[in-house]
Design a protein around this motif. Structure first.
Motif, PDB file in Angstrom:
ATOM      1  N   TYR A  35       0.843  -1.185   0.000  1.00 47.51           N
ATOM      2  CA  TYR A  35       0.000   0.000   0.000  1.00 47.51           C
ATOM      3  C   TYR A  35       0.883   1.242   0.000  1.00 47.51           C
ATOM      4  O   TYR A  35       1.966   1.247   0.577  1.00 47.51           O
ATOM      5  N   LEU A  43      -4.489   5.999   1.972  1.00 50.08           N
ATOM      6  CA  LEU A  43      -3.952   4.646   1.794  1.00 50.08           C
ATOM      7  C   LEU A  43      -4.518   4.040   0.522  1.00 50.08           C
ATOM      8  O   LEU A  43      -5.731   3.880   0.391  1.00 50.08           O
ATOM      9  N   PHE A  45      -4.126   0.852  -2.395  1.00 49.01           N
ATOM     10  CA  PHE A  45      -3.647  -0.495  -2.672  1.00 49.01           C
ATOM     11  C   PHE A  45      -2.785  -0.507  -3.925  1.00 49.01           C
ATOM     12  O   PHE A  45      -3.179   0.044  -4.964  1.00 49.01           O
ATOM     13  N   GLU A  48      -0.983  -7.242  -4.745  1.00 49.81           N
ATOM     14  CA  GLU A  48      -1.054  -8.348  -3.800  1.00 49.81           C
ATOM     15  C   GLU A  48      -0.437  -9.582  -4.453  1.00 49.81           C
ATOM     16  O   GLU A  48      -0.699  -9.874  -5.623  1.00 49.81           O
ATOM     17  N   ARG A  55      -1.989 -11.477  -7.657  1.00 51.46           N
ATOM     18  CA  ARG A  55      -3.412 -11.795  -7.735  1.00 51.46           C
ATOM     19  C   ARG A  55      -4.270 -10.566  -7.998  1.00 51.46           C
ATOM     20  O   ARG A  55      -5.405 -10.684  -8.457  1.00 51.46           O
ATOM     21  N   ALA A  97      -5.482 -16.592   1.602  1.00 50.97           N
ATOM     22  CA  ALA A  97      -6.018 -15.669   0.616  1.00 50.97           C
ATOM     23  C   ALA A  97      -7.527 -15.593   0.767  1.00 50.97           C
ATOM     24  O   ALA A  97      -8.243 -16.407   0.211  1.00 50.97           O
ATOM     25  N   GLY A  98      -8.022 -14.645   1.500  1.00 53.22           N
ATOM     26  CA  GLY A  98      -9.456 -14.523   1.659  1.00 53.22           C
ATOM     27  C   GLY A  98      -9.835 -13.203   2.282  1.00 53.22           C
ATOM     28  O   GLY A  98      -9.062 -12.614   3.024  1.00 53.22           O
ATOM     29  N   SER A  99     -11.043 -12.756   2.007  1.00 51.35           N
ATOM     30  CA  SER A  99     -11.456 -11.425   2.434  1.00 51.35           C
ATOM     31  C   SER A  99     -11.645 -11.322   3.945  1.00 51.35           C
ATOM     32  O   SER A  99     -11.640 -10.231   4.483  1.00 51.35           O
ATOM     33  N   THR A 100     -11.798 -12.433   4.627  1.00 54.69           N
ATOM     34  CA  THR A 100     -12.002 -12.367   6.072  1.00 54.69           C
ATOM     35  C   THR A 100     -10.693 -12.413   6.838  1.00 54.69           C
ATOM     36  O   THR A 100     -10.676 -12.216   8.042  1.00 54.69           O
ATOM     37  N   GLN A 103      -4.913  -8.783   7.855  1.00 54.89           N
ATOM     38  CA  GLN A 103      -3.612  -8.413   7.331  1.00 54.89           C
ATOM     39  C   GLN A 103      -2.819  -7.719   8.421  1.00 54.89           C
ATOM     40  O   GLN A 103      -3.339  -6.850   9.126  1.00 54.89           O
TER      41      GLN A 103
ATOM     42  N   SER B  32     -15.941  -7.872   4.673  1.00 50.63           N
ATOM     43  CA  SER B  32     -15.420  -7.885   6.028  1.00 50.63           C
ATOM     44  C   SER B  32     -15.010  -6.456   6.373  1.00 50.63           C
ATOM     45  O   SER B  32     -14.556  -5.700   5.499  1.00 50.63           O
ATOM     46  N   PHE B  34     -13.006  -3.685   9.100  1.00 56.28           N
ATOM     47  CA  PHE B  34     -11.860  -3.597  10.003  1.00 56.28           C
ATOM     48  C   PHE B  34     -11.693  -2.170  10.523  1.00 56.28           C
ATOM     49  O   PHE B  34     -12.031  -1.193   9.840  1.00 56.28           O
ATOM     50  N   TYR B  36      -8.302  -0.155  11.889  1.00 58.82           N
ATOM     51  CA  TYR B  36      -6.873  -0.156  12.135  1.00 58.82           C
ATOM     52  C   TYR B  36      -6.506   1.158  12.828  1.00 58.82           C
ATOM     53  O   TYR B  36      -7.155   2.180  12.633  1.00 58.82           O
ATOM     54  N   THR B  51     -16.716  -9.924  10.442  1.00 61.10           N
ATOM     55  CA  THR B  51     -16.791 -10.535   9.115  1.00 61.10           C
ATOM     56  C   THR B  51     -18.202 -10.836   8.649  1.00 61.10           C
ATOM     57  O   THR B  51     -18.386 -11.253   7.500  1.00 61.10           O
ATOM     58  N   SER B  93     -12.820  -5.270   3.228  1.00 62.07           N
ATOM     59  CA  SER B  93     -12.257  -6.252   2.323  1.00 62.07           C
ATOM     60  C   SER B  93     -13.428  -6.851   1.572  1.00 62.07           C
ATOM     61  O   SER B  93     -14.359  -7.388   2.192  1.00 62.07           O
ATOM     62  N   ALA B  94     -13.392  -6.736   0.250  1.00 63.82           N
ATOM     63  CA  ALA B  94     -14.556  -7.097  -0.550  1.00 63.82           C
ATOM     64  C   ALA B  94     -14.928  -8.565  -0.415  1.00 63.82           C
ATOM     65  O   ALA B  94     -14.069  -9.425  -0.232  1.00 63.82           O
ATOM     66  N   TYR B  95     -16.201  -8.818  -0.561  1.00 58.87           N
ATOM     67  CA  TYR B  95     -16.734 -10.162  -0.380  1.00 58.87           C
ATOM     68  C   TYR B  95     -16.353 -11.083  -1.531  1.00 58.87           C
ATOM     69  O   TYR B  95     -16.413 -10.696  -2.691  1.00 58.87           O
ATOM     70  N   GLY B  96     -15.980 -12.279  -1.194  1.00 56.31           N
ATOM     71  CA  GLY B  96     -15.768 -13.293  -2.207  1.00 56.31           C
ATOM     72  C   GLY B  96     -14.448 -13.153  -2.931  1.00 56.31           C
ATOM     73  O   GLY B  96     -13.774 -12.147  -2.863  1.00 56.31           O
ATOM     74  N   GLY B  97     -14.058 -14.189  -3.627  1.00 57.24           N
ATOM     75  CA  GLY B  97     -12.820 -14.137  -4.389  1.00 57.24           C
ATOM     76  C   GLY B  97     -11.613 -14.361  -3.512  1.00 57.24           C
ATOM     77  O   GLY B  97     -11.652 -14.142  -2.308  1.00 57.24           O
ATOM     78  N   ALA B  98     -10.561 -14.795  -4.129  1.00 59.22           N
ATOM     79  CA  ALA B  98      -9.336 -15.079  -3.405  1.00 59.22           C
ATOM     80  C   ALA B  98      -8.466 -13.846  -3.336  1.00 59.22           C
ATOM     81  O   ALA B  98      -7.383 -13.793  -3.905  1.00 59.22           O
ATOM     82  N   THR B  99      -8.964 -12.829  -2.674  1.00 55.26           N
ATOM     83  CA  THR B  99      -8.171 -11.620  -2.519  1.00 55.26           C
ATOM     84  C   THR B  99      -8.507 -10.991  -1.188  1.00 55.26           C
ATOM     85  O   THR B  99      -9.632 -11.097  -0.706  1.00 55.26           O
ATOM     86  N   ASN B 100      -7.537 -10.356  -0.563  1.00 59.19           N
ATOM     87  CA  ASN B 100      -7.828  -9.630   0.666  1.00 59.19           C
ATOM     88  C   ASN B 100      -7.402  -8.172   0.554  1.00 59.19           C
ATOM     89  O   ASN B 100      -6.965  -7.567   1.510  1.00 59.19           O
ATOM     90  N   LYS B 101      -7.580  -7.619  -0.623  1.00 56.83           N
ATOM     91  CA  LYS B 101      -7.315  -6.199  -0.839  1.00 56.83           C
ATOM     92  C   LYS B 101      -8.177  -5.372   0.105  1.00 56.83           C
ATOM     93  O   LYS B 101      -9.386  -5.584   0.213  1.00 56.83           O
ATOM     94  N   LEU B 102      -7.568  -4.415   0.793  1.00 55.93           N
ATOM     95  CA  LEU B 102      -8.280  -3.534   1.706  1.00 55.93           C
ATOM     96  C   LEU B 102      -8.534  -2.179   1.055  1.00 55.93           C
ATOM     97  O   LEU B 102      -7.664  -1.627   0.394  1.00 55.93           O
ATOM     98  N   PHE B 104      -9.551   1.579   2.254  1.00 55.27           N
ATOM     99  CA  PHE B 104      -9.516   2.343   3.483  1.00 55.27           C
ATOM    100  C   PHE B 104     -10.316   3.630   3.379  1.00 55.27           C
ATOM    101  O   PHE B 104     -10.440   4.232   2.305  1.00 55.27           O
TER     102      PHE B 104
END
Lengths: 114, 114
Positions: A35, A43, A45, A48, A55, A97-100, A103, B32, B34, B36, B51, B93-102, B104
């Motif tokens: 980031y 902030l 992104f 990743e 990804r 690797a998951g949204s829940t 980090q 999800s 968060f 920080y 979550t 963090s967006a729902y679904g998919g194999a990513t945990n991009k935040l 902010f």
């Protein structure tokens, strides 16, 4: 467990140069994200990586690139530096690797471009 | 697209006052959420997370409840201390998919006076 480490902590470069920043994730974590933090844009992104594969990528020019190694350590590179690239660059790692997933952030590398 | 909106700061409180920092989000599905915290010169530390809808995250006296109906995740603390002075970021963090991009929010500076 040791936290996320980033090197160097501070960097001063001049316009047109290139820079490489390094990030070591928490042991066992396979996902690393980067980031950029600036006073004006907040902030944002960058990208990743998971298991050496990119990804997801943010909306940054191609001058910003990264990679991840087999030990999950990651580097990001910025070529042809511009004044606007001055920022705090934060690296974050997560176990899967998951949204829940949570980090965990490193202390950041403060880049100043003169 | 997905976004997070936080109340503008700075928020200035006296020690032992009640704290609320508002956070609302726009997202498809079930992101999800968060909070920080960033202390001066440091990276981001996870404060709490939730979550799914109606989940309450809590840590160090801070709480936030995931409200799907109002798309909100407001941060609260009953009695703030000088040591709570920091910048607080709401993120999703967006729902679904194999990513945990935040994604902010802009951050809210909290200053607690003795």
């Amino acid at each position: 467990k040791a936290g996320v480490t980033q090197t160097p902590r501070y960097l001063i470069k001049t316009r047109g140069q290139q820079v490489t920043l390094s990030c070591s994730p928490i042991s066992g974590h396979r996902s690393v994200s980067w980031y950029q933090q600036t006073p004006g844009q907040g902030l944002q992104f960058l990208f990743e990586y998971f298991s050496e594969t990119q990804r997801n990528k943010g909306n940054f020019p191609g001058r910003f690139s990264g990679r991840q190694f087999s030990n999950s350590r990651s580097e990001m590179n910025v070529s042809t530096l511009e004044l606007g690239d001055s920022a705090l660059y934060l690296c974050a790692s997560s176990s899967v690797a998951g949204s829940t997933d949570t980090q965990y952030f490193g202390p950041g590398t403060r880049l100043t471009v003169l | 697209g997905n976004s997070v909106t936080q109340m503008e700061g700075p928020v200035t409180l006296s020690e032992e006052a009640f704290l609320t920092i508002n956070c609302t989000y726009t997202a498809t599905g079930y992101p999800s959420l968060f909070w920080y915290v960033q202390y001066p010169g440091e990276g981001l530390q996870l404060l709490l997370k939730a979550t799914k809808a109606d989940d309450k995250g809590s840590n160090k006296g801070f709480e936030a409840t995931y409200r799907k109906e109002t798309t909100s995740f407001h941060l609260e603390k009953g009695s703030v201390q000088v040591s709570d002075s920091a910048v607080y970021f709401c993120a999703l963090s967006a729902y679904g998919g194999a990513t945990n991009k935040l994604i902010f929010g802009t951050g809210t500076l909290l200053a607690v006076q003795p």
